[in-house]
Design an enzyme around this catalytic site. Structure first.
Site, PDB file in Angstrom:
ATOM      1  N   HIS A 221     -11.280  31.626  -3.438  1.00  0.00           N
ATOM      2  CA  HIS A 221     -11.448  31.164  -2.059  1.00  0.00           C
ATOM      3  C   HIS A 221     -11.198  29.659  -1.976  1.00  0.00           C
ATOM      4  CE1 HIS A 221     -15.310  29.538  -3.146  1.00  0.00           C
ATOM      5  NE2 HIS A 221     -15.826  30.722  -3.424  1.00  0.00           N
TER       6      HIS A 221
ATOM      7  N   HIS B 168     -12.646  27.327  -4.754  1.00  0.00           N
ATOM      8  CA  HIS B 168     -11.912  27.361  -6.032  1.00  0.00           C
ATOM      9  C   HIS B 168     -10.588  26.625  -5.877  1.00  0.00           C
ATOM     10  CE1 HIS B 168     -14.091  31.426  -6.119  1.00  0.00           C
ATOM     11  NE2 HIS B 168     -14.748  30.653  -6.956  1.00  0.00           N
TER      12      HIS B 168
ATOM     13  N   CYS C 119     -33.952  34.565 -12.704  1.00  0.00           N
ATOM     14  CA  CYS C 119     -33.164  34.897 -11.508  1.00  0.00           C
ATOM     15  C   CYS C 119     -31.860  35.529 -11.970  1.00  0.00           C
ATOM     16  CB  CYS C 119     -32.872  33.657 -10.665  1.00  0.00           C
ATOM     17  SG  CYS C 119     -31.707  34.047  -9.328  1.00  0.00           S
TER      18      CYS C 119
ATOM     19  N   CYS D 129     -28.640  33.698 -10.763  1.00  0.00           N
ATOM     20  CA  CYS D 129     -28.306  32.474 -11.508  1.00  0.00           C
ATOM     21  C   CYS D 129     -28.100  32.772 -12.983  1.00  0.00           C
ATOM     22  CB  CYS D 129     -29.427  31.447 -11.432  1.00  0.00           C
ATOM     23  SG  CYS D 129     -29.831  30.904  -9.790  1.00  0.00           S
TER      24      CYS D 129
ATOM     25  N   CYS E 239     -35.822  31.803  -5.425  1.00  0.00           N
ATOM     26  CA  CYS E 239     -34.745  31.003  -6.023  1.00  0.00           C
ATOM     27  C   CYS E 239     -34.071  30.222  -4.890  1.00  0.00           C
ATOM     28  CB  CYS E 239     -33.734  31.932  -6.689  1.00  0.00           C
ATOM     29  SG  CYS E 239     -32.156  31.113  -6.961  1.00  0.00           S
TER      30      CYS E 239
ATOM     31  N   HIS F 100     -30.476  31.734  -4.208  1.00  0.00           N
ATOM     32  CA  HIS F 100     -30.282  33.135  -3.822  1.00  0.00           C
ATOM     33  C   HIS F 100     -31.319  33.661  -2.831  1.00  0.00           C
ATOM     34  CE1 HIS F 100     -27.890  32.658  -7.498  1.00  0.00           C
ATOM     35  NE2 HIS F 100     -27.073  33.480  -6.876  1.00  0.00           N
TER      36      HIS F 100
ATOM     37  N   LYS G 194     -22.158  27.359   5.772  1.00  0.00           N
ATOM     38  CA  LYS G 194     -21.903  27.716   4.378  1.00  0.00           C
ATOM     39  C   LYS G 194     -20.931  28.902   4.334  1.00  0.00           C
ATOM     40  CE  LYS G 194     -24.174  28.697   0.146  1.00  0.00           C
ATOM     41  NZ  LYS G 194     -25.167  29.088  -0.679  1.00  0.00           N
TER      42      LYS G 194
ATOM     43  N   LYS H 133     -19.592  35.649   2.128  1.00  0.00           N
ATOM     44  CA  LYS H 133     -18.993  36.938   2.427  1.00  0.00           C
ATOM     45  C   LYS H 133     -19.742  37.625   3.561  1.00  0.00           C
ATOM     46  CE  LYS H 133     -16.690  39.829  -0.931  1.00  0.00           C
ATOM     47  NZ  LYS H 133     -16.837  40.561  -2.169  1.00  0.00           N
TER      48      LYS H 133
END
Ligand code: ME8
Length: 648
Positions: A17, A20, A125, A128, A142, A145, A294, A297
């Site tokens: 995406h 990256h 987690c 992570c 977390c 997440h 942010k 998906k």
């Protein structure tokens, strides 16, 4: 000098995406810049393929982990050529060369007593893939997440990270370039102010089998981070390949802020335990959000680089990402801002400068670089600005301040556009006595373009190649030998190419070409200046009537002929918003002499379609008979005014 840059090796649980793409483009730009400076460069990227997350994603897709990782890793490999990203090595952590290197390193560190078996209870987690400390939790969850970690108690192997804490603090303090920008260096030092815990580097096979088995205890596989970080060594042939000796000293890791801790703390301490010098530096960038949100998906706002390139072209995407993000800080992506930059920076500023200068070189210098005469003050100003740009650009690129480097380049582009307006080569061309002056001005433009093609090469390689081809440059670009004023050779043959960048409308569509036939009567009625009635014969109006006419100063940012019309020019003007105006002035003005010029427009004239182009306003001009025949002169203001200023 050698230079070795790495991107993170990306997890194969997601497809490539925008985030990256950004890191990989930055690495590519840094490489091309270093190569431009004559350095020996190596660029590595790849995929991270072990661990719980991958197993889960493969299961969801109904694949075996191996088949799944093969497939997604390939998507990453295929994404880079689309972005003109050209890594030298693509490494996968499931390759045998990597697995054997990780096992050899584990064995060495174990044999020297820096890995021990211990038991551990902690909050784990899964997202992570690590144990979290109480301090890291937010409302028991977390922070990344937003799920509660699980309490797990098990035997595991630990790396004596704590043993190297004091050394690491000292190393960071003694090497200001080790972690940049400074805010991340400070963040790491703040974290190191508390005692470091040893690092759990194994996972029992009862919980995870998709990993590299510990060479000294096959009941465990290697923790994914211990495995993944070592890719930076495997890819250059550690321990005895020639590339390792050649590149390791200069290793530059590029990451986003999300993986600062493993890179700034785990990795240098592992390297120290192995008896290696740490990497040279770690560059940390911020996060891309999409429309201030942010990217995720579940929100459905994930931006795919392949789609962007298809729509906007690779160089516009590379330019936008580098220009828009201040390295180290977060930035927000939107197609509106991409289109705005494409129109203003690329089509208007760079594209216009390029096509106007080449058109004039073609027309007034027979398509060859002319021999300049003695420069005047304005020429020297352009030369000095270009020289300043070279120095500034180089310094900013070295420190990964890409947006500042580009700002320096765009200052010269702006200056060169103004230089055209001030020197008006089309006027000089009318007087044969001014031929030496014309040659000097055109030479300065050709030389500015040559330097621009050089500095833009790392950021927009395809555009820079088009520019240098048009300028008749055949040498491989090199900033050291060619980054000086005055190297354009008089007599060099130039070629006029297509425009560098198309303009787009606000929605991102490329502007359609005019297709409707011109209706000459309508065009005349709406656009040409009216025939001159005798003063005093025009109907009188009240001040109220006059106030209804919205007259504005507008700056022409683009001008082109309307296809199949001898009379019409399509102008893009800023007043201060951009708008299109079709004007019947083509018999009196060349498009290239209009760009940068200020005109007066009727801003509130009802839009009309001319040759299929919506014209939003009217340009004012005086038309009349002079000794040389009928002429038309555009109205203007007698000093420079901010575009959009009202006339009253
Ligand atoms: O962390 N903005 O892999 P990963 C900017 N496998 N950059 C972003 C981004 C965003 N919104 N999202 C991702 C891993 N990135 C590990 C790395 S290295 C030994 C192991 C980029 O697939 C950025 O470079 O989660 C970030 O650090 C990286 O992708 C994380 O990639």
């Amino acid at each position: 000098m050698s230079f070795y840059i790495t991107t993170p090796i990306y997890y194969v649980n997601a497809q490539p995406h925008l985030g990256h793409a950004y890191t990989s483009i930055v690495a590519d730009v840094a490489c091309r810049f270093k190569r431009l400076c004559g350095e020996d460069v190596r660029f590595q990227t790849g995929t991270d393929e072990h661990g719980d997350k991958i197993v889960e994603a493969a299961a969801k897709a109904g694949d075996s982990p191996q088949a799944f990782t093969d497939r997604i890793s390939d998507l990453f490999r295929q994404a880079w050529p689309l972005l003109d990203v050209e890594p030298d090595t693509f490494i996968r952590t499931t390759e045998p060369r990597h697995i054997s290197t990780v096992q050899a390193i584990l064995q060495q560190v174990y044999d020297q007593g820096d890995i021990y078996l211990g038991s551990y209870s902690g909050l784990y987690c899964k997202g992570c893939e690590r144990f979290l400390t109480e301090k890291e939790l937010i409302d028991g969850n977390c922070p990344d997440h937003q799920t509660p970690p699980q309490m797990i108690s098990e035997q595991n192997y630990f790396f004596r990270m704590h043993k190297y804490q004091e050394w690491l603090i000292e190393h960071i303090n003694n090497h200001p370039e080790f972690i940049t920008p400074e805010r991340y260096r400070n963040e790491v030092l703040a974290f190191l102010a508390d005692p470091l815990e040893d690092l759990c580097i194994s996972r029992p096979t009862s919980r995870l089998t998709w990993g590299i088995p510990l060479p000294f205890d096959n009941r465990f596989v290697t923790y994914v981070w211990f495995d993944a970080l070592i890719n930076y060594l495997t890819g250059i042939g550690y321990p005895d390949g020639p590339d390792f000796a050649r590149y390791w000293q200069e290793a530059t890791h590029l990451i986003a802020k999300d993986i600062l801790k493993p890179h700034a703390i785990y990795w240098p301490t592992i390297l120290k335990a192995m008896g290696l010098t740490p990497f040279h530096c770690l560059h940390v960038h911020g996060y891309w959000n999409v429309n201030e949100t942010k990217m995720s998906k579940s929100i459905g706002n994930v931006v795919r680089p392949g789609e962007l390139v298809k729509e906007y072209g690779v160089d516009a995407v590379r330019y936008f990402l580098l220009r828009e993000m201040s390295f180290g800080l977060d930035a927000s992506f939107s197609t509106e801002s991409l289109v705005a930059r494409q129109n203003s920076d690329l089509a208007n500023d760079l594209g216009n400068l390029f096509s106007r200068a080449l058109t004039m070189l073609n027309k007034f210098a027979n398509g060859r670089v002319p021999e300049p005469a003695t420069p005047e003050a304005g020429d020297q100003e352009l030369t000095a600005a270009a020289q300043r740009m070279l120095a500034d650009y180089t310094a900013q690129m070295e420190r990964f301040s890409f947006n500042r480097a580009l700002q320096a380049v765009w200052e010269v582009i702006g200056l060169a556009n103004r230089y055209i307006v001030v020197n008006a080569p089309w006027e000089l061309a009318k007087n044969p006595d001014l031929a030496p002056r014309l040659a000097t001005v055109l030479y300065h433009l050709a030389e500015t373009l040559r330097l621009l093609s050089l500095v833009l090469q790392p950021i927009m390689p395809a555009t820079a190649a088009k520019m240098s081809a048009a300028l008749g440059i055949t040498e491989t670009p090199n900033l050291v030998s060619q980054g000086r004023w005055g190297l354009s050779r008089p007599g060099t043959l130039l070629t006029l190419g297509p425009p560098l960048f198309p303009r787009r409308d606000k929605e991102g569509e490329q502007k359609p070409p005019a297709t409707v036939k011109e209706n000459p009567a309508a065009a005349r009625a709406k656009n040409a200046a009216a025939p001159t009635p005798a003063a005093g014969t025009v109907e009188q109006i009240t001040f109220e009537d006059f106030k209804k006419i919205d007259l504005r100063v507008a700056e022409v940012v683009a001008a082109e002929r309307v296809e199949k019309s001898t009379r019409l020019l399509k102008l893009t003007v800023k007043a201060p918003e951009e708008r299109t105006i079709v004007a019947g002035i083509a018999e009196y003005y060349q498009p290239e002499e209009l760009v940068g010029r200020q005109v007066v427009i009727v801003a509130n004239l009802k839009p009309a379609k001319l040759m299929g182009i919506a014209s939003q306003g009217m340009v004012l001009a005086a038309k009349g008979k002079t000794a040389t025949g009928e002429t038309l002169v555009l109205a203007g203001v007698s000093g420079q005014m901010p575009p959009g200023s009202r006339l009253s």
